[in-house]
Scaffold this active site. Structure first.
Site, PDB file in Angstrom:
ATOM      1  N   ARG A 151      39.043 -10.076  -7.335  1.00 39.63           N
ATOM      2  CA  ARG A 151      40.373  -9.686  -6.827  1.00 39.63           C
ATOM      3  C   ARG A 151      40.375  -9.173  -5.395  1.00 39.63           C
ATOM      4  O   ARG A 151      41.356  -8.581  -4.957  1.00 39.63           O
ATOM      5  CB  ARG A 151      41.027  -8.686  -7.758  1.00 39.63           C
ATOM      6  CG  ARG A 151      40.320  -7.375  -7.874  1.00 39.63           C
ATOM      7  CD  ARG A 151      41.217  -6.381  -8.567  1.00 39.63           C
ATOM      8  NE  ARG A 151      40.468  -5.195  -8.914  1.00 39.63           N
ATOM      9  CZ  ARG A 151      40.987  -4.175  -9.538  1.00 39.63           C
ATOM     10  NH1 ARG A 151      42.251  -4.196  -9.872  1.00 39.63           N
ATOM     11  NH2 ARG A 151      40.254  -3.122  -9.819  1.00 39.63           N
ATOM     12  N   ASP A 157      27.110  -3.365  -8.083  1.00 37.83           N
ATOM     13  CA  ASP A 157      28.134  -4.163  -7.387  1.00 37.83           C
ATOM     14  C   ASP A 157      29.040  -3.282  -6.537  1.00 37.83           C
ATOM     15  O   ASP A 157      29.819  -3.788  -5.737  1.00 37.83           O
ATOM     16  CB  ASP A 157      28.969  -4.965  -8.391  1.00 37.83           C
ATOM     17  CG  ASP A 157      29.505  -4.100  -9.525  1.00 37.83           C
ATOM     18  OD1 ASP A 157      28.705  -3.618 -10.324  1.00 37.83           O
ATOM     19  OD2 ASP A 157      30.729  -3.895  -9.586  1.00 37.83           O
ATOM     20  N   ASN A 158      28.934  -1.967  -6.715  1.00 38.98           N
ATOM     21  CA  ASN A 158      29.736  -1.040  -5.910  1.00 38.98           C
ATOM     22  C   ASN A 158      28.884  -0.315  -4.874  1.00 38.98           C
ATOM     23  O   ASN A 158      29.237   0.771  -4.420  1.00 38.98           O
ATOM     24  CB  ASN A 158      30.442  -0.026  -6.814  1.00 38.98           C
ATOM     25  CG  ASN A 158      31.557  -0.662  -7.627  1.00 38.98           C
ATOM     26  OD1 ASN A 158      32.118  -1.683  -7.215  1.00 38.98           O
ATOM     27  ND2 ASN A 158      31.877  -0.092  -8.763  1.00 38.98           N
TER      28      ASN A 158
HETATM   29  P1  AMP Z   1      35.202  -2.572 -10.455  1.00 39.50           P
HETATM   30  O1  AMP Z   1      34.483  -1.861 -11.523  1.00 39.50           O
HETATM   31  O2  AMP Z   1      36.655  -2.184 -10.318  1.00 39.50           O
HETATM   32  O3  AMP Z   1      34.469  -2.511  -9.154  1.00 39.50           O
HETATM   33  O4  AMP Z   1      35.268  -4.092 -10.920  1.00 39.50           O
HETATM   34  C1  AMP Z   1      34.140  -4.899 -11.015  1.00 39.50           C
HETATM   35  C2  AMP Z   1      34.499  -6.329 -10.687  1.00 39.50           C
HETATM   36  O5  AMP Z   1      35.431  -6.807 -11.632  1.00 39.50           O
HETATM   37  C3  AMP Z   1      35.143  -6.478  -9.319  1.00 39.50           C
HETATM   38  O6  AMP Z   1      34.202  -6.828  -8.377  1.00 39.50           O
HETATM   39  C4  AMP Z   1      36.162  -7.571  -9.522  1.00 39.50           C
HETATM   40  O7  AMP Z   1      35.655  -8.796  -9.087  1.00 39.50           O
HETATM   41  C5  AMP Z   1      36.359  -7.651 -11.005  1.00 39.50           C
HETATM   42  N1  AMP Z   1      37.717  -7.232 -11.365  1.00 39.50           N
HETATM   43  C6  AMP Z   1      38.160  -5.984 -11.586  1.00 39.50           C
HETATM   44  N2  AMP Z   1      39.467  -6.011 -11.890  1.00 39.50           N
HETATM   45  C7  AMP Z   1      39.875  -7.305 -11.856  1.00 39.50           C
HETATM   46  C8  AMP Z   1      41.103  -7.982 -12.059  1.00 39.50           C
HETATM   47  N3  AMP Z   1      42.209  -7.344 -12.393  1.00 39.50           N
HETATM   48  N4  AMP Z   1      41.101  -9.322 -11.925  1.00 39.50           N
HETATM   49  C9  AMP Z   1      40.001  -9.996 -11.600  1.00 39.50           C
HETATM   50  N5  AMP Z   1      38.807  -9.415 -11.390  1.00 39.50           N
HETATM   51  C10 AMP Z   1      38.735  -8.082 -11.514  1.00 39.50           C
HETATM   52 MG    MG Z   2      33.859  -2.929  -7.546  1.00 42.48          MG
END
Ligand code: AMP
Ligand code: MG
Length: 502
Positions: free
Chosen positions: A82, A247-248
């Site tokens: 996203r 990934d963060n």
């Molecule tokens: P996060 O834990 O928020 O960093 O999310 C991990 C990964 O999940 C991110 O790198 C996004 O690629 C994917 N992601 C999170 N939310 C969404 C969403 N609503 N739609 C698509 N991909 C998402």
């Molecule tokens: Mg992330």
């Protein structure tokens, strides 16, 4: 691609990129535009961005793919579903990559909708700027777009789905490359692209290597140093990232992907605000250890053999020791000391026990300490003087025994400062530049979210203004907002703890 934007990535990295087109719902409006940061981007105008997002003028945007270890386990390819890059712009001092987060699906979205809700977008938008002004490496916020459509989210993961206001955060960084980019390439045994990414990233970091063999190791050492510096800063201001998956983790050592983060209110080192992290893997005090673990995963991705991994781990071990030393010095700086010794480390240790046992506010207790030195309240402290000096930092009334304990520590503290013959002015200057008075607390962000959902940006404006001067002590605005978390906020959703839902 619009004239002012270029693609930063060389052809050798094309396998990690996909062309995408954003899905910006008609009627989206700029809720906030960060004018001061826009100046750093060569006085970029909100209209330039809005023009780039118009369906007829929309250029080709890009998303990159990466993987990651989430909560200790390998999750395979998971990002970026996203966030998409508009392109790179030439700023005042450097180039910046500009991204949209929440502008619809990409080929990497898996089961996700590619969107983001207003609450999480506003939190990222404000906190990234707060961190920048706290002098902590971070991605930056350029604009916050509110979308007119509703985004479906199960905020507490309990089956209650809501249709929430959506938003798109427009953010910028020198680069959004993460550890997970390297991990995914290593997993796919794509050594060629891995080398190309090391080369590209090393140039960003200013790392030079004369031969290919050392290139990966030199790159790794620089990422490691930057990452440890970042975590020391987090510990300095009481920041809990709360989702430190690989990934963060930015290769620039920047705070990235703000989710269920929090600054500490009362000093609870074992606490995480993230209700989805049931084992508190990413609790405040664990962050340096987690950084080490994450860097170990990056080392594994970068090393081609077991022998090479040993070289990486050896360097990691040495830099970790430096990191430990830096964190000790930082904790002493918070008390006004500019060097370290065994006795002083003992003093810090006791101070942290007191902060914890007396439930003092991490930020405001350090400000109170400085006031204590300035006000010379030594003679009054046995009576009400002490509780008065620490009044702002208290979450409850202290018992006489607790006040005596605090008093005894303060006497030792004052003695240690006296024997060091430090100039009191220098001590206070060091404390004032190390300890913020303003941190962006979750309850304040929640007030801004509640306001914004009702159509007002007043609180958002207030927070954006406060974040600019976190070390200021006495302005009327600071007097109002440099306060501990109010009682009502302790159990209100989002105002203290919150889930990963975004
Ligand atoms: P996060 O834990 O928020 O960093 O999310 C991990 C990964 O999940 C991110 O790198 C996004 O690629 C994917 N992601 C999170 N939310 C969404 C969403 N609503 N739609 C698509 N991909 C998402
Ligand atoms: Mg992330």
């Amino acid at each position: 691609m619009l004239p002012s934007f270029t693609i930063p990535y060389p052809l050798s990295l094309r396998s990690i990129l996909e062309m995408v087109s954003p899905d910006i719902p008609r009627g989206s409006r700029m809720l906030h535009w960060n004018k001061s940061f826009a100046e750093e981007l060569g006085s970029m105008d909100a209209r330039t961005i809005l023009a780039a997002l118009e369906p007829e003028s929309r250029g080709t945007f890009y998303a990159t793919r990466y993987g990651g270890h989430q909560f200790g386990g390998w999750s395979g390819q998971l990002g970026d579903g996203r966030a998409m890059m508009i392109g790179e712009v030439e700023g005042q001092a450097s180039k910046w990559e500009v991204q949209l987060k929440g502008a619809g699906r990409t080929p990497f979205s898996r089961f996700g909708d590619g969107r983001a809700v207003l609450r999480s977008s506003l939190r990222e938008y404000v906190c990234a700027e707060a961190m920048a002004h706290l002098r902590i490496p971070t991605t930056r916020s350029l604009g916050l777009l509110q979308t007119p459509d509703r985004v479906k989210r199960d905020m507490f993961y309990n089956g209650n789905v809501n249709h929430e206001p959506g938003a798109i955060c427009i953010r910028a960084s020198r680069s959004f490359i993460r550890f997970g980019h390297f991990e995914l390439l290593a997993q796919g045994r794509d050594e060629k692209t891995l080398d190309a990414l090391v080369k590209y990233s090393s140039e960003l970091l200013g790392v030079e290597s004369t031969n290919e063999k050392d290139a990966r190791l030199h790159f790794f050492c620089e990422v490691t140093r930057r990452t440890f510096k970042m975590v020391t800063d987090w510990m300095r201001v009481g920041f809990i990232h709360a989702v430190m998956n690989t990934d963060n983790m930015s290769i620039l050592g920047e705070t990235i992907d703000y989710g269920p983060f929090s600054f500490l209110d009362e000093y609870t080192p074992g606490w995480t605000p993230n209700t989805s992290d049931q084992h508190a893997r990413y609790a405040f005090e664990k962050q340096p250890e987690i950084v080490l673990w994450n860097l170990g995963k990056l080392a594994e991705a970068l090393s081609a053999s077991k022998e090479q991994l040993q070289d990486f781990l050896q360097e990691l071990y040495l830099i970790d020791q430096e990191g430990d030393r830096d964190r000790n010095v930082m904790l002493l700086n918070k008390l006004g000391f500019s060097w370290t010794s065994t006795e002083l480390r003992g003093l810090v240790h006791e101070w942290h026990d007191i902060l914890h046992d007396l439930n003092l506010d991490y930020t405001l207790a350090h400000v109170a300490l400085e006031n204590f030195l300035i006000g010379n309240t030594m003679k009054r402290e046995e009576t009400g003087g002490l509780s008065n000096t620490f009044r702002n930092a208290l979450y409850r009334t202290l018992s006489l025994a607790e006040l005596r304990r605090l008093n005894a520590w303060l006497i030792n503290y004052r003695k240690a400062l006296r024997t060091s013959h430090l100039n009191m002015n220098d001590v206070c200057v060091l404390m004032r530049t190390t300890n913020p008075s303003y941190i962006c607390r979750n309850y304040q962000l929640q007030l801004a979210i509640d306001d914004a959902e009702k159509g007002s940006t007043r609180m958002l404006e207030t927070l954006m203004s406060l974040t600019q001067t976190p070390y200021e002590r006495n302005s009327p605005q600071h007097k109002t907002w440099c306060t501990r978390r109010p009682d009502w906020a302790k159990f209100k959703a989002g105002a203290s703890a919150l889930s990963c839902s975004s």
